[in-house]
Design a protein around this motif. Structure first.
Motif, PDB file in Angstrom:
ATOM      1  N   PRO A  81       0.843  -1.205   0.000  1.00  0.00           N
ATOM      2  CA  PRO A  81       0.000   0.000   0.000  1.00  0.00           C
ATOM      3  C   PRO A  81       0.874   1.248   0.000  1.00  0.00           C
ATOM      4  O   PRO A  81       2.007   1.221   0.483  1.00  0.00           O
ATOM      5  N   ALA A  82       0.359   2.329  -0.579  1.00  0.00           N
ATOM      6  CA  ALA A  82       1.148   3.568  -0.646  1.00  0.00           C
ATOM      7  C   ALA A  82       1.250   4.218   0.727  1.00  0.00           C
ATOM      8  O   ALA A  82       2.237   4.865   1.050  1.00  0.00           O
ATOM      9  N   VAL A  83       0.224   4.027   1.518  1.00  0.00           N
ATOM     10  CA  VAL A  83       0.155   4.674   2.831  1.00  0.00           C
ATOM     11  C   VAL A  83      -0.128   3.606   3.871  1.00  0.00           C
ATOM     12  O   VAL A  83      -0.906   2.681   3.632  1.00  0.00           O
ATOM     13  N   LEU A  84       0.516   3.696   5.040  1.00  0.00           N
ATOM     14  CA  LEU A  84       0.292   2.704   6.097  1.00  0.00           C
ATOM     15  C   LEU A  84      -0.477   3.348   7.259  1.00  0.00           C
ATOM     16  O   LEU A  84      -1.666   3.564   7.130  1.00  0.00           O
ATOM     17  N   ALA A  85       0.205   3.673   8.328  1.00  0.00           N
ATOM     18  CA  ALA A  85      -0.510   4.227   9.485  1.00  0.00           C
ATOM     19  C   ALA A  85       0.199   5.483   9.966  1.00  0.00           C
ATOM     20  O   ALA A  85       1.414   5.507  10.098  1.00  0.00           O
ATOM     21  N   PRO A  86      -0.559   6.532  10.229  1.00  0.00           N
ATOM     22  CA  PRO A  86       0.077   7.770  10.685  1.00  0.00           C
ATOM     23  C   PRO A  86       0.682   7.570  12.073  1.00  0.00           C
ATOM     24  O   PRO A  86       0.176   6.770  12.853  1.00  0.00           O
ATOM     25  N   ILE A  87       1.766   8.245  12.349  1.00  0.00           N
ATOM     26  CA  ILE A  87       2.277   8.222  13.718  1.00  0.00           C
ATOM     27  C   ILE A  87       2.449   9.652  14.207  1.00  0.00           C
ATOM     28  O   ILE A  87       2.632  10.575  13.414  1.00  0.00           O
ATOM     29  N   GLU A  88       2.352   9.783  15.508  1.00  0.00           N
ATOM     30  CA  GLU A  88       2.596  11.080  16.138  1.00  0.00           C
ATOM     31  C   GLU A  88       4.099  11.323  16.065  1.00  0.00           C
ATOM     32  O   GLU A  88       4.875  10.590  16.667  1.00  0.00           O
ATOM     33  N   VAL A  89       4.502  12.324  15.279  1.00  0.00           N
ATOM     34  CA  VAL A  89       5.926  12.617  15.183  1.00  0.00           C
ATOM     35  C   VAL A  89       6.298  13.519  16.348  1.00  0.00           C
ATOM     36  O   VAL A  89       5.756  14.604  16.512  1.00  0.00           O
ATOM     37  N   LEU A  90       7.195  13.036  17.201  1.00  0.00           N
ATOM     38  CA  LEU A  90       7.620  13.834  18.350  1.00  0.00           C
ATOM     39  C   LEU A  90       8.497  14.969  17.837  1.00  0.00           C
ATOM     40  O   LEU A  90       9.392  14.740  17.037  1.00  0.00           O
ATOM     41  N   SER A  91       8.234  16.163  18.288  1.00  0.00           N
ATOM     42  CA  SER A  91       9.083  17.259  17.830  1.00  0.00           C
ATOM     43  C   SER A  91      10.162  17.524  18.874  1.00  0.00           C
ATOM     44  O   SER A  91       9.951  17.353  20.071  1.00  0.00           O
ATOM     45  N   GLU A  92      11.322  17.915  18.357  1.00  0.00           N
ATOM     46  CA  GLU A  92      12.456  18.182  19.234  1.00  0.00           C
ATOM     47  C   GLU A  92      12.112  19.282  20.236  1.00  0.00           C
ATOM     48  O   GLU A  92      12.631  19.295  21.352  1.00  0.00           O
ATOM     49  N   GLN A  93      11.203  20.191  19.836  1.00  0.00           N
ATOM     50  CA  GLN A  93      10.811  21.284  20.725  1.00  0.00           C
ATOM     51  C   GLN A  93      10.138  20.774  21.991  1.00  0.00           C
ATOM     52  O   GLN A  93      10.116  21.432  23.019  1.00  0.00           O
ATOM     53  N   ARG A  94       9.558  19.583  21.900  1.00  0.00           N
ATOM     54  CA  ARG A  94       8.871  19.056  23.088  1.00  0.00           C
ATOM     55  C   ARG A  94       9.845  18.519  24.136  1.00  0.00           C
ATOM     56  O   ARG A  94       9.470  18.267  25.276  1.00  0.00           O
ATOM     57  N   ALA A  95      11.094  18.310  23.735  1.00  0.00           N
ATOM     58  CA  ALA A  95      12.065  17.730  24.671  1.00  0.00           C
ATOM     59  C   ALA A  95      12.350  18.699  25.805  1.00  0.00           C
ATOM     60  O   ALA A  95      12.621  19.877  25.579  1.00  0.00           O
ATOM     61  N   ARG A  96      12.284  18.228  27.021  1.00  0.00           N
ATOM     62  CA  ARG A  96      12.473  19.094  28.184  1.00  0.00           C
ATOM     63  C   ARG A  96      13.918  19.067  28.674  1.00  0.00           C
ATOM     64  O   ARG A  96      14.326  19.918  29.439  1.00  0.00           O
ATOM     65  N   ARG A  97      14.675  18.078  28.270  1.00  0.00           N
ATOM     66  CA  ARG A  97      16.080  18.007  28.667  1.00  0.00           C
ATOM     67  C   ARG A  97      16.795  16.967  27.811  1.00  0.00           C
ATOM     68  O   ARG A  97      16.145  16.170  27.142  1.00  0.00           O
ATOM     69  N   THR A  98      18.130  17.017  27.859  1.00  0.00           N
ATOM     70  CA  THR A  98      18.956  16.042  27.149  1.00  0.00           C
ATOM     71  C   THR A  98      19.745  15.254  28.179  1.00  0.00           C
ATOM     72  O   THR A  98      20.296  15.823  29.112  1.00  0.00           O
ATOM     73  N   ARG A  99      19.740  13.940  28.021  1.00  0.00           N
ATOM     74  CA  ARG A  99      20.574  13.088  28.878  1.00  0.00           C
ATOM     75  C   ARG A  99      21.631  12.437  28.016  1.00  0.00           C
ATOM     76  O   ARG A  99      21.319  11.862  26.980  1.00  0.00           O
ATOM     77  N   VAL A 100      22.855  12.505  28.473  1.00  0.00           N
ATOM     78  CA  VAL A 100      23.952  11.911  27.717  1.00  0.00           C
ATOM     79  C   VAL A 100      24.329  10.580  28.352  1.00  0.00           C
ATOM     80  O   VAL A 100      24.485  10.485  29.571  1.00  0.00           O
ATOM     81  N   PHE A 101      24.418   9.546  27.525  1.00  0.00           N
ATOM     82  CA  PHE A 101      24.883   8.237  27.984  1.00  0.00           C
ATOM     83  C   PHE A 101      26.169   7.908  27.233  1.00  0.00           C
ATOM     84  O   PHE A 101      26.139   7.707  26.025  1.00  0.00           O
ATOM     85  N   THR A 102      27.255   7.895  27.954  1.00  0.00           N
ATOM     86  CA  THR A 102      28.535   7.565  27.329  1.00  0.00           C
ATOM     87  C   THR A 102      28.773   6.071  27.471  1.00  0.00           C
ATOM     88  O   THR A 102      28.774   5.536  28.581  1.00  0.00           O
ATOM     89  N   LEU A 103      28.894   5.410  26.331  1.00  0.00           N
ATOM     90  CA  LEU A 103      29.095   3.962  26.302  1.00  0.00           C
ATOM     91  C   LEU A 103      30.580   3.738  26.093  1.00  0.00           C
ATOM     92  O   LEU A 103      31.136   4.169  25.090  1.00  0.00           O
ATOM     93  N   ALA A 104      31.196   3.084  27.059  1.00  0.00           N
ATOM     94  CA  ALA A 104      32.658   2.969  26.993  1.00  0.00           C
ATOM     95  C   ALA A 104      33.109   1.611  27.477  1.00  0.00           C
ATOM     96  O   ALA A 104      32.386   0.907  28.181  1.00  0.00           O
ATOM     97  N   MET A 105      34.312   1.290  27.081  1.00  0.00           N
ATOM     98  CA  MET A 105      34.936   0.060  27.528  1.00  0.00           C
ATOM     99  C   MET A 105      35.825   0.441  28.694  1.00  0.00           C
ATOM    100  O   MET A 105      36.577   1.396  28.607  1.00  0.00           O
ATOM    101  N   SER A 106      35.681  -0.293  29.795  1.00  0.00           N
ATOM    102  CA  SER A 106      36.590  -0.004  30.895  1.00  0.00           C
ATOM    103  C   SER A 106      37.072  -1.339  31.434  1.00  0.00           C
ATOM    104  O   SER A 106      36.285  -2.120  31.953  1.00  0.00           O
TER     105      SER A 106
END
Ligand code: C2O
Ligand code: CU
Ligand code: CU
Length: 541
Positions: free
Chosen positions: A335-360
């Motif tokens: 089908p040309a079209v499937l199902a609409p999704i709510e696109v989250l906008s970056e403006q809605r983000a209230r904060r950023t969390r950083v996860f550093t993935l490292a080998m130790s």
């Protein structure tokens, strides 16, 4: 049992019947094929999920010790329609502790399968929650503390399919044209027993096998007709990432990712599928001649890092061969079209969390730490959207998975245009060596303590996991009055507004237009009795 599964069972039964007079030329041809007709897990019914050690017929003429659910590897396929309740008694008949997790499902805190909720040998526990999210191919698997990798590897996993009317209405290939393909890689010894003995190097890179099972079937094949098929791919491997495509590079139309349908199909030649992830593709066999076959493989790829100890990550693997042996030609087109999704906008983000993935040392850490069952690393206010930014500073890929919420990939430093496998609602996001991947995460389903972790199961078991807590929203009281319904929450909780939707996640929410008034120290909204199911939530801001 659905008619499609009956059809497959009949076909298998026919192939096994040794009555020459009753065998059609087609069946004779199938008997001469190398390998094994791909098996399909039974559909789950009843109310029990019993995990026990069994000897399963994986290779012809021998049995293999595995950990099965209700006697089956993969476990039975659970199928629930959105809005229905899922209820099961989990019975642990292993000689080890056990807990099951519903991967991709937004289960309440104590139903989610956190390792702290594992039960001992011979014990059982009950799970019960309504499934309110949109149609998706989810799965369930062991989440036992430090035993997830071995238990999942030995078979404690199955599919969990959510269906909904919006998806059914699309008319996607169904019945025996809707095919689950659960990919797992194993190491096998001469006695055809699974070997799980990770070396120090395997612990670091993840346990990678050299034998591929599809739905538990080695050297799998499937008979198809010249129609359109829907393949639900799940990478259930501990550590192997697959780059799935056909040897003749025929197109795959990606229609769904972890959290269900995309807005429209995307045509590609291959998809990356990391452990834990699901992807659904439509494949058209109408261009194939009868009596030809085509092989689905995992194509070789470079991981972008220097893997420890010459790991086989990215090596080529055969997955399953499709024999086109019926001239029935499907008329279906994607089908040309499937199902609409709510696109989250970056403006809605209230904060950023950083996860550093490292080998130790010999282990992989998140922000320099290893999992501690009793330590909650951070809290997320209910209903908040956050940017989770993963920085992979190591040399190995990490498929990062989150419980309790779903997300949408915002950006990836190694690409400008996101591949289809990064689109839609995601619960598992691949973070390659050297990459920064930003994901808009949304926690609006359940409060409580959940985990997020690497879905390389050796990484997870060795501590690449964190607890976080989704804070409780103000309690929303719903009371029915003679003329309708009143919804209220404490005046003391500042800055919340009421939204409504016909489903809890994945569909647009809209503000409730009625203005709240203060009644008895509570913000109160009065509305007419809804005519159908209606969900309400309080959102900050
Ligand atoms: Cu599929 Cu926490 O896991
Ligand atoms: Cu999960
Ligand atoms: Cu990892």
């Amino acid at each position: 049992m659905t008619t499609s599964r009956r059809h497959f069972l009949r076909e298998t039964a026919a192939a096994l019947t040794m009555l020459p007079g009753l065998r059609s030329p087609r069946v004779l041809a199938q008997l001469a094929r190398p390998g094994n007709a791909v098996r399909f897990p039974p559909e789950w019914s009843g109310d029990q999920l019993t995990v026990a050690r069994i000897r399963a017929a994986v290779w012809p003429g021998s049995t293999t010790e595995m950990l099965a659910i209700n006697g089956s590897v993969p476990g039975p396929t659970i199928r629930v329609r959105r809005g229905e309740e899922f209820a099961a008694r989990i019975q642990n008949q292993l000689d080890q502790p056990l807990v099951l997790h519903w991967h991709g499902l937004l289960a309440p805190e104590r139903m989610d399968g956190h390792p702290r909720d594992q039960v001992g040998t011979g014990q059982s526990y009950d799970v019960r929650f309504p499934v309110l999210q949109r149609a998706a191919t989810c799965w369930y698997h062991s989440h036992t503390d430090e035993l997830t990798a071995e238990q999942a590897y030995r078979g404690v996993a199955g599919l969990f399919l959510i269906e909904d009317p919006a998806e059914s209405a699309l008319g996607l290939p169904a019945g025996d044209h809707d095919i689950p393909l659960v990919l797992t890689d194993k190491r096998v010894n001469a006695q055809r027993q699974l070997v799980y003995a990770p070396s120090m190097m395997d612990q670091m890179s993840g346990y990678i096998g050299d034998v591929m099972l599809v739905n538990g079937t080695p050297d799998a094949w499937l008979s198809v007709d010249r129609g359109l098929y829907r393949f639900r791919l799940l990478n259930g491997s501990n550590a192997r990432i697959c780059k799935v495509g056909f040897v003749d590079s025929r197109p795959l139309w990606v229609v769904a990712t972890d959290g269900g349908l995309l807005p429209a199909p995307a045509e590609v030649r291959s998809v990356m599928l990391a452990p834990g992830q699901r992807i659904e593709v439509l494949v058209d066999f109408s261009g194939s001649a009868v009596d030809t076959s085509v092989l689905l493989v995992s194509l070789p790829f470079a991981t972008g890092g220097r893997m420890m100890g010459g790991s086989a990550q990215g090596s080529a693997m055969d997955l399953i061969r499709f024999y086109v042996d019926s001239s029935t030609t499907g008329t279906g087109k994607p089908p040309a079209v499937l199902a609409p999704i709510e696109v989250l906008s970056e403006q809605r983000a209230r904060r950023t969390r950083v996860f550093t993935l490292a080998m130790s040392g010999m282990v992989h850490t998140i922000n320099g730490r290893l999992f501690d069952m009793d330590r909650v690393e951070f809290t997320v206010p209910f209903g908040d959207v956050e940017i989770w930014e993963y920085h992979n500073t190591g040399t190995e890929p990490h498929p990062m998975h989150t419980h309790g919420g779903l997300g949408q990939v915002l950006s990836r430093t190694t690409t400008v245009v996101l591949a289809p496998e990064d689109r839609g609602w995601k619960d598992t996001v691949l973070v390659n060596p050297g990459e920064i991947v930003r994901v808009l995460m949304c926690f609006e389903a359940n409060p409580g303590v959940f985990v997020h972790h690497c879905h390389n199961l050796e990484h997870e078991d060795s501590g690449m996991m964190q607890n976080f807590e989704v804070l409780r929203p103000p309690a929303l009281a719903i009371e029915s009055a003679g003329w309708g319904v009143s919804l209220s929450w404490p005046v003391s909780s500042e800055g919340w507004r009421l939204e409504t939707s016909t489903e809890t996640i994945g569909s647009p929410w809209r503000p409730v237009v009625e203005v709240p008034v203060v009644v008895d120290q509570r913000w109160t909204v009065r509305i007419a009795e809804p005519t159908g199911p209606q969900f309400y939530r309080l959102v900050k801001g």
